[in-house]
Scaffold this active site. Sequence first.
Site, mmCIF file in Angstrom:
data_model
loop_
_atom_site.group_PDB
_atom_site.id
_atom_site.type_symbol
_atom_site.label_atom_id
_atom_site.label_comp_id
_atom_site.label_asym_id
_atom_site.label_seq_id
_atom_site.Cartn_x
_atom_site.Cartn_y
_atom_site.Cartn_z
ATOM 1 N N ALA A 189 8.775 -6.746 -0.067
ATOM 2 C CA ALA A 189 9.964 -6.346 0.094
ATOM 3 C C ALA A 189 10.182 -5.488 1.394
ATOM 4 O O ALA A 189 9.298 -4.748 1.953
ATOM 5 C CB ALA A 189 10.301 -5.021 -0.939
ATOM 6 N N GLU B 169 4.864 -16.393 1.150
ATOM 7 C CA GLU B 169 5.712 -16.314 0.221
ATOM 8 C C GLU B 169 6.361 -17.793 0.221
ATOM 9 O O GLU B 169 7.170 -18.240 0.810
ATOM 10 C CB GLU B 169 7.263 -15.666 0.592
HETATM 11 ZN ZN LIG Z 1 13.116 -13.853 -0.038
#
Ligand SMILES: [Zn+2]
Length: 269
Positions: free
Chosen positions: A178, A241
């Site tokens: 985040a 990611e």
């Molecule tokens: Zn994202």
Amino acid sequence: MQEPKTQVPREKWTDRVNLTALLTRILLGLLLTGAVLLGIHFLFPPRAEEGRTVIVSQGGTVSPAAAAMARQTAPRAEGTLLLVNWENPVPFDRPEGLVTQAEIFGDEVVLVNGEGSVNREAGEAAKRMFLAARAEGIGRYKISSAYRSIAYQEKLWQARRRQDPCYGDDPYTNPVKAMPGCMSEHTTGLALDILSENHETANDAYGETPEGRWLAENAHRYGFILRYPEGKEHITGVIYEPWHYRYVGVEAATEIWERGICLEEYLGA
Ligand SMILES: [Zn+2]
């Protein structure tokens, strides 16, 4: 009684002399070959590919000289190449050119939030990508997130910081998932979190599914890059990611994919 001393037969002695001479010749030959190759290397040094930016890594970081050289020749970090990261906050409150996902996408993709927004150009490119994947027999993709406002992203960030007050303090050593409100590229409308009906969890394993692998191999053809690759965490400050894709246009995406670099390296940042 003493055994009579055995003498080395003359033929064997000659064999040893021949063997020594042969070994000496081989050694000299090898030395000569080495010298010739070294000479060629100095006379015709290997050149960096013309027109390409070469970034030299030193212990996991880009050297200042290489970074300065890269900046001189790098494309401008604006428009679809806008760089938003730990060092470069998003330069506007809300991007232009947003449309709702429901307006762009049809049955080729699952939408978690049809009223959620996306940059029109990025959305249309993503649609072509999803249609191509379906035509190749890949399962349906699912967009779990696209545009996020700075305020909403900041809420996500603050919630994460409440769980762990040190979260994100040293992202290049301990990369994050985040980002703070103005540092997430979701605020540009150019980033999509793409999972699939078969794998709805944002984790490493997604990268090993047929849908995750297809994206990694083909997204560049539609202008998307895997924004946070494995092995570039020390540059991006973000974990690997396999679901987060960023629209940069076909030309940049193809070069980034071919060279195996991340957006920061491409832009010489
Ligand atoms: Zn994202």
